[in-house]
Design a protein around this motif. Structure first.
Motif, mmCIF file in Angstrom:
data_model
loop_
_atom_site.group_PDB
_atom_site.id
_atom_site.type_symbol
_atom_site.label_atom_id
_atom_site.label_comp_id
_atom_site.label_asym_id
_atom_site.label_seq_id
_atom_site.Cartn_x
_atom_site.Cartn_y
_atom_site.Cartn_z
ATOM 1 N N GLN A 1 0.841 -1.187 0.000
ATOM 2 C CA GLN A 1 0.000 0.000 0.000
ATOM 3 C C GLN A 1 0.884 1.248 0.000
ATOM 4 O O GLN A 1 1.943 1.262 0.636
ATOM 5 C CB GLN A 1 -0.899 0.017 1.249
ATOM 6 C CG GLN A 1 -1.869 1.176 1.325
ATOM 7 C CD GLN A 1 -2.674 1.174 2.622
ATOM 8 O OE1 GLN A 1 -2.384 0.401 3.528
ATOM 9 N NE2 GLN A 1 -3.668 2.019 2.700
ATOM 10 N N LEU A 2 0.442 2.241 -0.760
ATOM 11 C CA LEU A 2 1.152 3.519 -0.822
ATOM 12 C C LEU A 2 0.197 4.616 -0.377
ATOM 13 O O LEU A 2 -0.934 4.678 -0.839
ATOM 14 C CB LEU A 2 1.633 3.803 -2.253
ATOM 15 C CG LEU A 2 2.575 2.771 -2.878
ATOM 16 C CD1 LEU A 2 2.868 3.141 -4.327
ATOM 17 C CD2 LEU A 2 3.867 2.676 -2.086
ATOM 18 N N VAL A 3 0.682 5.485 0.500
ATOM 19 C CA VAL A 3 -0.153 6.574 1.011
ATOM 20 C C VAL A 3 0.605 7.892 0.877
ATOM 21 O O VAL A 3 1.661 8.069 1.495
ATOM 22 C CB VAL A 3 -0.549 6.345 2.480
ATOM 23 C CG1 VAL A 3 -1.387 7.506 2.982
ATOM 24 C CG2 VAL A 3 -1.316 5.038 2.632
ATOM 25 N N GLU A 4 0.042 8.801 0.083
ATOM 26 C CA GLU A 4 0.671 10.102 -0.128
ATOM 27 C C GLU A 4 0.196 11.116 0.915
ATOM 28 O O GLU A 4 -0.909 11.004 1.471
ATOM 29 C CB GLU A 4 0.337 10.662 -1.520
ATOM 30 C CG GLU A 4 0.737 9.789 -2.686
ATOM 31 C CD GLU A 4 -0.369 8.881 -3.155
ATOM 32 O OE1 GLU A 4 -0.347 8.462 -4.333
ATOM 33 O OE2 GLU A 4 -1.287 8.575 -2.355
ATOM 34 N N SER A 5 1.026 12.114 1.139
ATOM 35 C CA SER A 5 0.673 13.244 1.989
ATOM 36 C C SER A 5 1.541 14.424 1.599
ATOM 37 O O SER A 5 2.502 14.279 0.822
ATOM 38 C CB SER A 5 0.867 12.891 3.471
ATOM 39 O OG SER A 5 2.222 12.564 3.730
ATOM 40 N N GLY A 6 1.198 15.576 2.144
ATOM 41 C CA GLY A 6 2.015 16.758 1.912
ATOM 42 C C GLY A 6 1.452 17.763 0.933
ATOM 43 O O GLY A 6 2.028 18.835 0.745
ATOM 44 N N GLY A 7 0.347 17.429 0.289
ATOM 45 C CA GLY A 7 -0.258 18.373 -0.634
ATOM 46 C C GLY A 7 -0.945 19.507 0.110
ATOM 47 O O GLY A 7 -1.019 19.517 1.339
#
Length: 128
Positions: A1-7
């Motif tokens: 699983q990949l989870v993005e953040s920081g936008g």
């Protein structure tokens, strides 16, 4: 699983660092990359990297303003974007593929290509 953040919302000329945390896979064993998508436009490969040999690809449209990196201890990849422009507004996704694929091929794949691992995305909006 990949989870993005920081936008988020940032003014033109500003900077952001996007993060992509991985679980269930070890990023430095894959070819990984960042992509962005705007409704009505094709997906664009921003930057891809294969940690095993350091091979890295950057999109011409953003070269000089972006840096991709992988923190193996945190199993997290990052995309640093500087001098943001309104045209950079998009949903940014991270992806991972087995390392047989080169970063150039991964970033340049057709927009219909489905990567083995694909994050849900983080919205970046550049506006004053």
């Amino acid at each position: 699983q990949l989870v993005e953040s920081g936008g988020g919302l940032v003014q033109p000329g500003g900077s952001l660092r996007l993060s992509c945390a991985a679980s269930g896979l070890t990023l430095d064993e894959y070819t990984v990359g960042w992509f962005r998508q705007v409704p009505g436009k094709e997906r664009e490969g921003i930057s891809c990297i294969r940690s095993s040999d350091g091979d890295t690809n950057y999109a011409d449209s953003m070269k000089g303003r972006i840096t991709i990196s992988v923190d193996t201890a945190k199993n997290t990849m990052y995309l640093q974007i500087d001098n943001l422009k309104p045209d950079d507004s998009a949903v940014y996704h991270c992806a991972a593929e087995p390392p047989l694929i080169t970063p150039k091929a991964m970033c340049g794949a057709r927009s219909t290509y489905e990567y083995d691992y694909w994050g849900q995305g983080t919205q970046v909006t550049v506006s004053s």
